[in-house]
Write a protein that holds these residues in place. Structure first.
Motif, PDB file in Angstrom:
ATOM      1  N   GLY A 114       0.863  -1.182   0.000  1.00  0.00           N
ATOM      2  CA  GLY A 114       0.000   0.000   0.000  1.00  0.00           C
ATOM      3  C   GLY A 114       0.899   1.230   0.000  1.00  0.00           C
ATOM      4  O   GLY A 114       2.083   1.137   0.353  1.00  0.00           O
ATOM      5  N   ASN A 165       0.602   3.841   1.848  1.00  0.00           N
ATOM      6  CA  ASN A 165       0.860   4.227   3.236  1.00  0.00           C
ATOM      7  C   ASN A 165       2.178   3.677   3.738  1.00  0.00           C
ATOM      8  O   ASN A 165       2.925   4.339   4.439  1.00  0.00           O
ATOM      9  N   PHE A 193      -4.448  13.661   5.323  1.00  0.00           N
ATOM     10  CA  PHE A 193      -4.716  12.254   5.646  1.00  0.00           C
ATOM     11  C   PHE A 193      -4.027  11.885   6.971  1.00  0.00           C
ATOM     12  O   PHE A 193      -2.864  12.219   7.192  1.00  0.00           O
ATOM     13  N   TYR A 240      -0.351  10.517   7.672  1.00  0.00           N
ATOM     14  CA  TYR A 240       0.874  11.317   7.624  1.00  0.00           C
ATOM     15  C   TYR A 240       1.365  11.577   9.051  1.00  0.00           C
ATOM     16  O   TYR A 240       2.551  11.521   9.343  1.00  0.00           O
ATOM     17  N   ALA A 289      -3.080   9.332  -4.322  1.00  0.00           N
ATOM     18  CA  ALA A 289      -3.881   8.101  -4.208  1.00  0.00           C
ATOM     19  C   ALA A 289      -5.111   8.138  -5.130  1.00  0.00           C
ATOM     20  O   ALA A 289      -5.598   7.101  -5.555  1.00  0.00           O
ATOM     21  N   TYR A 290      -5.601   9.349  -5.430  1.00  0.00           N
ATOM     22  CA  TYR A 290      -6.841   9.476  -6.213  1.00  0.00           C
ATOM     23  C   TYR A 290      -6.591  10.090  -7.591  1.00  0.00           C
ATOM     24  O   TYR A 290      -7.517  10.592  -8.222  1.00  0.00           O
ATOM     25  N   THR A 314      -1.346   4.391  -5.553  1.00  0.00           N
ATOM     26  CA  THR A 314      -1.811   3.135  -4.968  1.00  0.00           C
ATOM     27  C   THR A 314      -2.695   2.352  -5.932  1.00  0.00           C
ATOM     28  O   THR A 314      -3.320   2.939  -6.826  1.00  0.00           O
ATOM     29  N   SER A 371      -5.082   0.687  -4.458  1.00  0.00           N
ATOM     30  CA  SER A 371      -6.224   0.472  -3.553  1.00  0.00           C
ATOM     31  C   SER A 371      -7.485   1.201  -3.992  1.00  0.00           C
ATOM     32  O   SER A 371      -8.575   0.854  -3.550  1.00  0.00           O
ATOM     33  N   LYS A 372      -7.339   2.234  -4.786  1.00  0.00           N
ATOM     34  CA  LYS A 372      -8.495   3.091  -5.064  1.00  0.00           C
ATOM     35  C   LYS A 372      -9.111   2.734  -6.412  1.00  0.00           C
ATOM     36  O   LYS A 372      -9.924   1.852  -6.506  1.00  0.00           O
ATOM     37  N   ARG A 408      -3.144  -4.836  -1.046  1.00  0.00           N
ATOM     38  CA  ARG A 408      -2.124  -3.997  -0.404  1.00  0.00           C
ATOM     39  C   ARG A 408      -0.901  -3.802  -1.305  1.00  0.00           C
ATOM     40  O   ARG A 408       0.131  -4.459  -1.145  1.00  0.00           O
TER      41      ARG A 408
HETATM   42  C1  LIG Z   1      -4.734  10.180   0.519  1.00  0.00           C
HETATM   43  C2  LIG Z   1      -4.484   8.732   0.731  1.00  0.00           C
HETATM   44  N1  LIG Z   1      -3.243   8.274   0.657  1.00  0.00           N
HETATM   45  C3  LIG Z   1      -2.977   6.970   0.856  1.00  0.00           C
HETATM   46  C4  LIG Z   1      -3.967   6.087   1.144  1.00  0.00           C
HETATM   47  C5  LIG Z   1      -3.605   4.674   1.474  1.00  0.00           C
HETATM   48  O1  LIG Z   1      -3.634   3.866   0.449  1.00  0.00           O
HETATM   49  P1  LIG Z   1      -3.031   2.389   0.528  1.00  0.00           P
HETATM   50  O2  LIG Z   1      -4.195   1.500   0.631  1.00  0.00           O
HETATM   51  O3  LIG Z   1      -2.284   2.282  -0.740  1.00  0.00           O
HETATM   52  O4  LIG Z   1      -2.103   2.296   1.709  1.00  0.00           O
HETATM   53  C6  LIG Z   1      -5.276   6.498   1.240  1.00  0.00           C
HETATM   54  C7  LIG Z   1      -6.334   5.539   1.595  1.00  0.00           C
HETATM   55  O5  LIG Z   1      -7.397   5.846   2.002  1.00  0.00           O
HETATM   56  C8  LIG Z   1      -5.545   7.864   1.032  1.00  0.00           C
HETATM   57  O6  LIG Z   1      -6.775   8.324   1.124  1.00  0.00           O
END
Ligand SMILES: Cc1ncc(COP(=O)(O)O)c(C=O)c1O
Length: 367
Positions: free
Chosen positions: A92, A94, A118, A121, A195-196, A226, A228-229, A237
């Motif tokens: 991930g 993060n 977020f 951080y 991430a988005y 990521t 993840s989104k 992950r």
């Molecule tokens: C701004 C932001 N960064 C990182 C992440 C984390 O993503 P990952 O699942 O890749 O750890 C998220 C997840 O909600 C997020 O909103």
């Protein structure tokens, strides 16, 4: 006894509160059919291309994954037109931020962001005991570049900005990013959390910074992304950093060995090629956000703009009772008191068939 066992900076850590699981709410209320729009997941599900290749990878689960993640880094390098050694993988995105703090900060080195950034951080800085500085935002909860620049000190090491930012949906403009970079000390790095970013691509008319372009033009920019989104692979992950070679090298040293599993590697490579799923997901999210902004109303209520897959709703009054009411209606959103936004809720985009119920419940509870 805990005082002797655990250092004070660990005892004082906040616990990250994830969205309430659907099963938990259904169990508590004795209901079925609850809708969760609380964790910014892709309502269209995982990339179908990823799903198609994962079963064949199961037979190799007795083997350790490729620690260097060659196939995924190769695919990313080709797609993004960056060098292999300008890419680092993480469990991930993060995970990469945590690694970055370990790899770059020592002593009194500070991690700097804004107040409504977020939550990870803060944790990434505080777990290894680094000072964390969060500056005020604009009135619309966006990054205030001047406030950020004013907070830069000789101790600043990582400046971390999400764009679109979670949970506010706010973005950093090209001009503000340039201004921040111009003020960045020689010893500091700018981390742009994208991430988005694939969702933001559906809003070409809105000015927002392009992290990859910034990376190409400045030696101290790091971009985090990521799977993840939009790729719909949060459960696997896997995320990545586009970063200067020397930073990737350091990330490789502090990361845990085999921290990205083999299914994550295989799924991510396939998802990366799934342009149709990405385009469909981005268009669906934009349409849902436009709908939420047009149709959610209430006295004192503001639905803020967002280029991501969620919106921030400022209820104009404490949001926790509204969150509780929504739960009783079977709709799980995210209350933001713990993020310092006690009047706000974050609502992720849902499936098209669920949106009328989400909007109906919101309007009833916000009335
Ligand atoms: C701004 C932001 N960064 C990182 C992440 C984390 O993503 P990952 O699942 O890749 O750890 C998220 C997840 O909600 C997020 O909103």
């Amino acid at each position: 006894m805990i005082d002797e066992l655990v250092p004070a900076h660990i005892r004082g850590l906040d616990v990250y509160q994830p969205g309430k699981p659907i099963e938990e709410l259904e169990r508590e209320l004795g209901i079925t059919g609850a809708i969760k729009v609380a964790s910014n997941e892709n309502p269209l599900g995982p990339s179908p291309r990823a799903l198609a290749v994962l079963p064949a990878a199961l037979a190799s689960l007795h083997l350790y994954p490729d620690a260097g993640g060659f196939a995924l880094r190769r695919a990313l390098a080709d797609k993004l037109d960056v060098k292999l050694d300008e890419l680092a993988l993480g469990n991930g995105s993060n995970d990469i931020l945590y690694q970055l703090v370990l790899a770059t900060c020592a002593g009194t080195d500070e991690v700097l962001t804004h107040k409504y950034a977020f939550l990870s951080y803060r944790l990434a800085a505080q777990i290894p005991g680094q000072p964390f500085v969060a500056v005020p935002t604009t009135a619309a909860y966006g990054c205030d570049a001047d406030a950020l620049i004013a907070a830069i000190t000789p101790r600043t090491k990582l400046v971390v900005l999400g764009t679109p930012n979670n949970p506010t949906g706010s973005i950093v403009s090209r001009a503000d990013a340039k201004k921040i970079l111009a003020a960045l000390p020689e010893r500091a790095l700018l981390v742009i959390d994208e991430a988005y970013v694939e969702y933001a691509a559906a809003w070409p008319e809105i000015d927002h910074v392009d992290g990859l372009a910034l990376f190409r033009s400045h030696p101290r920019v790091i971009v985090l992304r990521t799977f993840s989104k939009i790729y719909g692979l949060a459960g696997l992950r896997v995320g990545y950093a586009i970063a200067p070679r020397v930073v990737c090298d350091m990330l490789g040293r502090v990361g845990r060995t085999f921290h990205v599993g083999s299914l994550a590697h295989v799924g991510a490579v396939a998802a990366l090629a799934d342009d149709a799923h990405v385009a469909q997901s981005a268009a669906q999210a934009r349409a849902a956000i436009e709908k939420l902004r047009a149709e959610v109303h209430g006295p004192g209520v503001t639905v803020l703009p967002s280029l991501a897959n969620f919106v921030l709703i400022d209820c104009g009054r404490p949001s926790t009772p509204i969150y509780d009411k929504l739960l009783r209606a079977g709709v799980i959103v995210r209350p933001l008191a713990a993020w310092g936004l006690p009047s706000c809720l974050r609502v992720s985009v849902g499936r098209d068939q669920d949106m009328p119920r989400v909007i109906g419940a919101l309007n009833e509870c916000l009335a």
